[in-house]
Design a protein around this motif. Structure first.
Motif, PDB file in Angstrom:
ATOM      1  N   ALA A  89      47.394  49.894  51.977  1.00 17.05           N
ATOM      2  CA  ALA A  89      48.633  49.453  52.623  1.00 17.05           C
ATOM      3  C   ALA A  89      49.046  50.428  53.710  1.00 17.05           C
ATOM      4  O   ALA A  89      49.517  50.027  54.789  1.00 17.05           O
ATOM      5  CB  ALA A  89      49.744  49.313  51.580  1.00 17.05           C
ATOM      6  N   HIS A  90      48.863  51.713  53.450  1.00 17.16           N
ATOM      7  CA  HIS A  90      49.166  52.736  54.467  1.00 17.16           C
ATOM      8  C   HIS A  90      48.278  52.550  55.686  1.00 17.16           C
ATOM      9  O   HIS A  90      48.734  52.660  56.833  1.00 17.16           O
ATOM     10  CB  HIS A  90      48.974  54.127  53.863  1.00 17.16           C
ATOM     11  N   ALA A  91      46.987  52.263  55.459  1.00 17.94           N
ATOM     12  CA  ALA A  91      46.056  52.053  56.573  1.00 17.94           C
ATOM     13  C   ALA A  91      46.471  50.848  57.413  1.00 17.94           C
ATOM     14  O   ALA A  91      46.391  50.878  58.646  1.00 17.94           O
ATOM     15  CB  ALA A  91      44.636  51.871  56.038  1.00 17.94           C
ATOM     16  N   PHE A  92      46.918  49.782  56.743  1.00 20.39           N
ATOM     17  CA  PHE A  92      47.361  48.585  57.468  1.00 20.39           C
ATOM     18  C   PHE A  92      48.608  48.893  58.296  1.00 20.39           C
ATOM     19  O   PHE A  92      48.683  48.537  59.489  1.00 20.39           O
ATOM     20  CB  PHE A  92      47.646  47.456  56.478  1.00 20.39           C
ATOM     21  N   ALA A  93      49.584  49.556  57.688  1.00 17.21           N
ATOM     22  CA  ALA A  93      50.809  49.897  58.417  1.00 17.21           C
ATOM     23  C   ALA A  93      50.520  50.837  59.584  1.00 17.21           C
ATOM     24  O   ALA A  93      51.103  50.699  60.668  1.00 17.21           O
ATOM     25  CB  ALA A  93      51.819  50.537  57.466  1.00 17.21           C
ATOM     26  N   THR A  94      49.603  51.773  59.363  1.00 17.69           N
ATOM     27  CA  THR A  94      49.228  52.707  60.430  1.00 17.69           C
ATOM     28  C   THR A  94      48.563  51.975  61.583  1.00 17.69           C
ATOM     29  O   THR A  94      48.798  52.285  62.760  1.00 17.69           O
ATOM     30  CB  THR A  94      48.294  53.793  59.872  1.00 17.69           C
ATOM     31  N   PHE A  95      47.725  50.980  61.257  1.00 15.04           N
ATOM     32  CA  PHE A  95      47.084  50.179  62.303  1.00 15.04           C
ATOM     33  C   PHE A  95      48.132  49.459  63.143  1.00 15.04           C
ATOM     34  O   PHE A  95      48.041  49.423  64.391  1.00 15.04           O
ATOM     35  CB  PHE A  95      46.128  49.166  61.673  1.00 15.04           C
TER      36      PHE A  95
ATOM     37  N   ASP B 277      50.749  49.309  68.547  1.00 22.36           N
ATOM     38  CA  ASP B 277      52.020  48.836  69.107  1.00 22.36           C
ATOM     39  C   ASP B 277      52.390  47.435  68.630  1.00 22.36           C
ATOM     40  O   ASP B 277      52.877  46.596  69.395  1.00 22.36           O
ATOM     41  CB  ASP B 277      51.961  48.870  70.645  1.00 22.36           C
ATOM     42  N   LEU B 278      52.148  47.179  67.340  1.00 24.26           N
ATOM     43  CA  LEU B 278      52.451  45.869  66.776  1.00 24.26           C
ATOM     44  C   LEU B 278      53.703  45.865  65.898  1.00 24.26           C
ATOM     45  O   LEU B 278      54.129  44.804  65.427  1.00 24.26           O
ATOM     46  CB  LEU B 278      51.256  45.361  65.950  1.00 24.26           C
ATOM     47  N   LEU B 279      54.280  47.042  65.677  1.00 26.50           N
ATOM     48  CA  LEU B 279      55.448  47.112  64.804  1.00 26.50           C
ATOM     49  C   LEU B 279      56.631  46.315  65.358  1.00 26.50           C
ATOM     50  O   LEU B 279      57.339  45.626  64.623  1.00 26.50           O
ATOM     51  CB  LEU B 279      55.866  48.567  64.585  1.00 26.50           C
ATOM     52  N   ALA B 280      56.831  46.411  66.669  1.00 22.87           N
ATOM     53  CA  ALA B 280      57.981  45.730  67.285  1.00 22.87           C
ATOM     54  C   ALA B 280      57.874  44.215  67.158  1.00 22.87           C
ATOM     55  O   ALA B 280      58.886  43.506  67.105  1.00 22.87           O
ATOM     56  CB  ALA B 280      58.097  46.129  68.754  1.00 22.87           C
ATOM     57  N   ARG B 281      56.648  43.702  67.087  1.00 22.32           N
ATOM     58  CA  ARG B 281      56.441  42.256  66.962  1.00 22.32           C
ATOM     59  C   ARG B 281      56.521  41.788  65.517  1.00 22.32           C
ATOM     60  O   ARG B 281      56.665  40.596  65.245  1.00 22.32           O
ATOM     61  CB  ARG B 281      55.070  41.877  67.523  1.00 22.32           C
ATOM     62  N   THR B 282      56.406  42.717  64.581  1.00 19.89           N
ATOM     63  CA  THR B 282      56.309  42.345  63.164  1.00 19.89           C
ATOM     64  C   THR B 282      57.689  42.160  62.541  1.00 19.89           C
ATOM     65  O   THR B 282      58.524  43.066  62.565  1.00 19.89           O
ATOM     66  CB  THR B 282      55.529  43.421  62.381  1.00 19.89           C
ATOM     67  N   ALA B 283      57.904  40.966  61.976  1.00 17.37           N
ATOM     68  CA  ALA B 283      59.171  40.671  61.308  1.00 17.37           C
ATOM     69  C   ALA B 283      59.000  40.527  59.795  1.00 17.37           C
ATOM     70  O   ALA B 283      59.963  40.604  59.042  1.00 17.37           O
ATOM     71  CB  ALA B 283      59.773  39.386  61.872  1.00 17.37           C
TER      72      ALA B 283
ATOM     73  N   GLY C 132      53.020  52.249  50.246  1.00 16.32           N
ATOM     74  CA  GLY C 132      52.045  52.451  51.321  1.00 16.32           C
ATOM     75  C   GLY C 132      52.483  51.809  52.617  1.00 16.32           C
ATOM     76  O   GLY C 132      52.317  52.384  53.696  1.00 16.32           O
ATOM     77  N   LEU C 133      53.056  50.615  52.529  1.00 10.37           N
ATOM     78  CA  LEU C 133      53.550  49.942  53.733  1.00 10.37           C
ATOM     79  C   LEU C 133      54.674  50.743  54.388  1.00 10.37           C
ATOM     80  O   LEU C 133      54.872  50.684  55.605  1.00 10.37           O
ATOM     81  CB  LEU C 133      54.047  48.540  53.394  1.00 10.37           C
ATOM     82  N   GLU C 134      55.392  51.516  53.588  1.00 14.09           N
ATOM     83  CA  GLU C 134      56.455  52.356  54.138  1.00 14.09           C
ATOM     84  C   GLU C 134      55.936  53.681  54.685  1.00 14.09           C
ATOM     85  O   GLU C 134      56.728  54.516  55.124  1.00 14.09           O
ATOM     86  CB  GLU C 134      57.516  52.621  53.069  1.00 14.09           C
ATOM     87  N   GLY C 135      54.606  53.858  54.647  1.00 17.97           N
ATOM     88  CA  GLY C 135      54.020  55.054  55.252  1.00 17.97           C
ATOM     89  C   GLY C 135      53.726  56.180  54.297  1.00 17.97           C
ATOM     90  O   GLY C 135      53.398  57.292  54.727  1.00 17.97           O
TER      91      GLY C 135
ATOM     92  N   ASP D 280      67.291  43.947  50.853  1.00 20.26           N
ATOM     93  CA  ASP D 280      66.152  43.058  51.174  1.00 20.26           C
ATOM     94  C   ASP D 280      65.417  43.500  52.429  1.00 20.26           C
ATOM     95  O   ASP D 280      65.059  42.682  53.289  1.00 20.26           O
ATOM     96  CB  ASP D 280      66.629  41.613  51.338  1.00 20.26           C
ATOM     97  N   THR D 281      65.175  44.804  52.532  1.00 20.00           N
ATOM     98  CA  THR D 281      64.404  45.312  53.668  1.00 20.00           C
ATOM     99  C   THR D 281      63.328  46.267  53.174  1.00 20.00           C
ATOM    100  O   THR D 281      63.399  46.802  52.059  1.00 20.00           O
ATOM    101  CB  THR D 281      65.280  46.057  54.682  1.00 20.00           C
ATOM    102  N   LEU D 282      62.338  46.468  54.022  1.00 12.85           N
ATOM    103  CA  LEU D 282      61.270  47.437  53.782  1.00 12.85           C
ATOM    104  C   LEU D 282      61.088  48.232  55.067  1.00 12.85           C
ATOM    105  O   LEU D 282      61.058  47.664  56.156  1.00 12.85           O
ATOM    106  CB  LEU D 282      59.983  46.716  53.388  1.00 12.85           C
ATOM    107  N   ASN D 283      60.961  49.537  54.947  1.00 10.30           N
ATOM    108  CA  ASN D 283      60.854  50.417  56.111  1.00 10.30           C
ATOM    109  C   ASN D 283      59.398  50.529  56.526  1.00 10.30           C
ATOM    110  O   ASN D 283      58.697  51.475  56.155  1.00 10.30           O
ATOM    111  CB  ASN D 283      61.443  51.792  55.777  1.00 10.30           C
ATOM    112  N   LEU D 284      58.924  49.577  57.307  1.00  4.75           N
ATOM    113  CA  LEU D 284      57.513  49.477  57.658  1.00  4.75           C
ATOM    114  C   LEU D 284      57.040  50.708  58.418  1.00  4.75           C
ATOM    115  O   LEU D 284      57.614  51.083  59.448  1.00  4.75           O
ATOM    116  CB  LEU D 284      57.270  48.213  58.494  1.00  4.75           C
ATOM    117  N   ALA D 285      55.989  51.337  57.895  1.00  2.00           N
ATOM    118  CA  ALA D 285      55.392  52.550  58.470  1.00  2.00           C
ATOM    119  C   ALA D 285      56.404  53.691  58.563  1.00  2.00           C
ATOM    120  O   ALA D 285      56.164  54.677  59.260  1.00  2.00           O
ATOM    121  CB  ALA D 285      54.764  52.275  59.832  1.00  2.00           C
TER     122      ALA D 285
END
Length: 486
Positions: free
Chosen positions: A26-32, A37-43, A69-72, A94-99
């Motif tokens: 999950a960390h590898a996916f979030a890091t990718f 530069d895909l974080l801004a597009r991810t909802a 892992g998704l939270e970094g 109801d939020t997750l802190n992505l990366a």
């Protein structure tokens, strides 16, 4: 380059394949997403867990590990207390802190899917990560596999999905390909080996012990100071884990079975006579005598209970077997008169070499070959390490390692409630004493033996392939069923 020290990684409980690996994936996916530069597009991010990860994921904390892992977070540094309550924390708003960078909407029941009736054909521990934009369009999709011991391997979104009880079509399973590509030594490694026969032959050809040969390999691509630092950290975390397990004040383990922690009470009873943890080398019995078995039990239980409680441990080579090598190494440290730091290095380098052979030529994944791949491999590694520090020849080390795995062949992985508690915790203590007994027998001989370690490892792999799926970390057979029914 693969390092034999990769067989020992600092992680978090309770499972290397079901907690550590999924968190790393999950960390590898979030890091990718962040690096591209895909974080801004991810909802929204959706995780689908397949096969064994779905069947025992709740008990192993796979869902919480993925969220962390998704939270970094990484297994070696994650706040273990935060991880225990991450579901509740994310549910507050109801939020997750992505990366660790951007907060996205997160609904647990929607965004974590347990696909219990399907598995990825390539490996029982498969997971799919999907990132979507605000309109619901796919931003990125990745498939990852947790292949045992915290190791992960990336697949393709197009990888085949089959029924949970179906056999993988020919050519779709990792077992069908040459996995040496993920366990190859680098080109600069002076003494590469792919079997125990090759390892022993190299030792004789170059007049070195197994540990000396492995040290040459490890220092071919990094400094001796770096290698020593890695080993020192492994040993430090192992010692801390034993101490934490002995001093824990929690009466029971989490998960719902209310399994009592036994290590603290056992420690108090043993320490009332002589506290080897606080007074190193104060008490000495004859080397390799069974009178010290109670302390070995304690060391193994302390680590295994810390792992089951989600604490910081060393995968050795997995979390489910994390208590065995520390227990035998503590036995050496506290009960062998001339024990020293160099002996610890010799022990871990030798054990790591044997673990490498299991990973390369079979598997250390309970979901793939049953518990023989976890507890059996660890028992073999611990026996090899102890035989080495007791002055064993390469042949005696191999003999001890072979005895260690031979008498764990066919061991099933059937955790009650999907938790790494019953029978896992006691099984670690039993295997630690088996490893010591294996060394007794090997050191009484000259190293000659009929069954080779390579043959035993091949047998373990074949046995795992023949084992019914319900006995390979699914909680669908064995004790996992009968204890609940009774």
């Amino acid at each position: 380059m693969f390092s034999v020290l990769d067989m020992f990684t600092v992680g978090v409980g309770p499972s290397s394949s079901h907690t550590v690996g999924p968190m790393a994936a999950a960390h590898a996916f979030a890091t990718f997403l962040e690096d591209n530069d895909l974080l801004a597009r991810t909802a929204r991010v959706k995780t689908t867990l397949y096969g064994s990860l779905a069947l025992t994921g709740l008990g192993h904390g796979t869902d919480r590990a993925v969220m962390a892992g998704l939270e970094g977070n990484l297994p070696s540094t994650v706040d273990t207390r935060y991880m225990l309550h991450i579901r509740q924390t994310c549910a507050l708003d109801d939020t997750l802190n992505l990366a660790g960078v951007v907060r996205i909407h997160f609904e647990y029941d929607r965004d974590v899917v347990f696909e219990q009736w399907k598995r990825m054909a390539a490996h029982p521990n498969g997971m799919r990560f999907q990132a979507f934009d605000a309109a619901g369009s796919l931003v990125d999709e990745q498939v990852w596999y947790s292949i045992g011991g915290g190791f992960i391997r990336q697949g393709s979104p197009d990888d085949a999905v089959i029924g949970i009880h179906d056999r993988p079509p020919e050519g779709t399973s990792f077992a069908d390909d040459d996995e040496s590509s993920s366990t190859d030594f680098g080109p600069e490694t002076p003494y590469p080996f792919a079997s125990c026969a090759e390892l022993v032959a190299l030792c004789h050809e170059h007049h070195m012990s197994i540990a000396e040969l492995v040290w040459k390999n490890e220092t071919a691509s990094r400094s001796a100071v770096q290698v020593r630092s890695i080993i020192d950290n492994i040993w430090r975390v192992m010692r801390e884990c034993v101490n934490n397990g002995c001093s824990c004040t929690e009466p029971t383990l989490p998960g719902g079975l209310d399994v009592p922690r036994r290590a603290p009470k056992m420690y108090r009873r043993l320490a009332s006579n002589s506290d080897v943890l606080r007074n190193d080398r104060r008490r000495r019995d004859a080397v390799l005598e069974s009178s010290d078995a109670a302390w070995v039990d304690l060391f193994a239980l302390a680590v295994s209970e810390e792992n089951a409680g989600g604490g910081r441990i060393v995968t050795a080579p997995t979390n489910g077997s994390a208590g065995i090598i520390p227990a035998v190494l503590h036995y050496y440290w506290h009960f062998v008169d001339d024990a020293n730091e160099q002996g610890v290095i010799t022990f871990l380098l030798t054990a790591g070499a044997i673990g490498y052979l299991f990973k390369r030529n079979a598997s250390i994944s309970g979901a793939e070959v049953g518990c023989q791949g976890e507890v059996g491999s660890a028992c073999s590694m611990a026996a090899a390490g102890l035989a080495a520090v007791m002055g064993g020849t390469p042949e005696q080390v191999e003999n001890a390692a072979e005895i260690g795995i031979e008498h764990n062949l066919g061991l099933t992985c059937d955790p009650v409630g999907g938790l790494v508690q019953i029978p896992c915790i006691e099984r670690n203590a039993m295997a630690a004493n088996t490893a010591i007994n294996a060394v007794r027998m090997a050191m009484l001989g000259d190293g000659s033996h009929i069954v080779t370690l390579d043959q035993a490892i091949a047998t373990m792999k074949q046995t795992g392939e023949d084992m019914m799926a319900k006995y390979k970390e699914t909680s669908k057979g064995g004790l996992a069923v009968n204890v609940v029914e009774c």
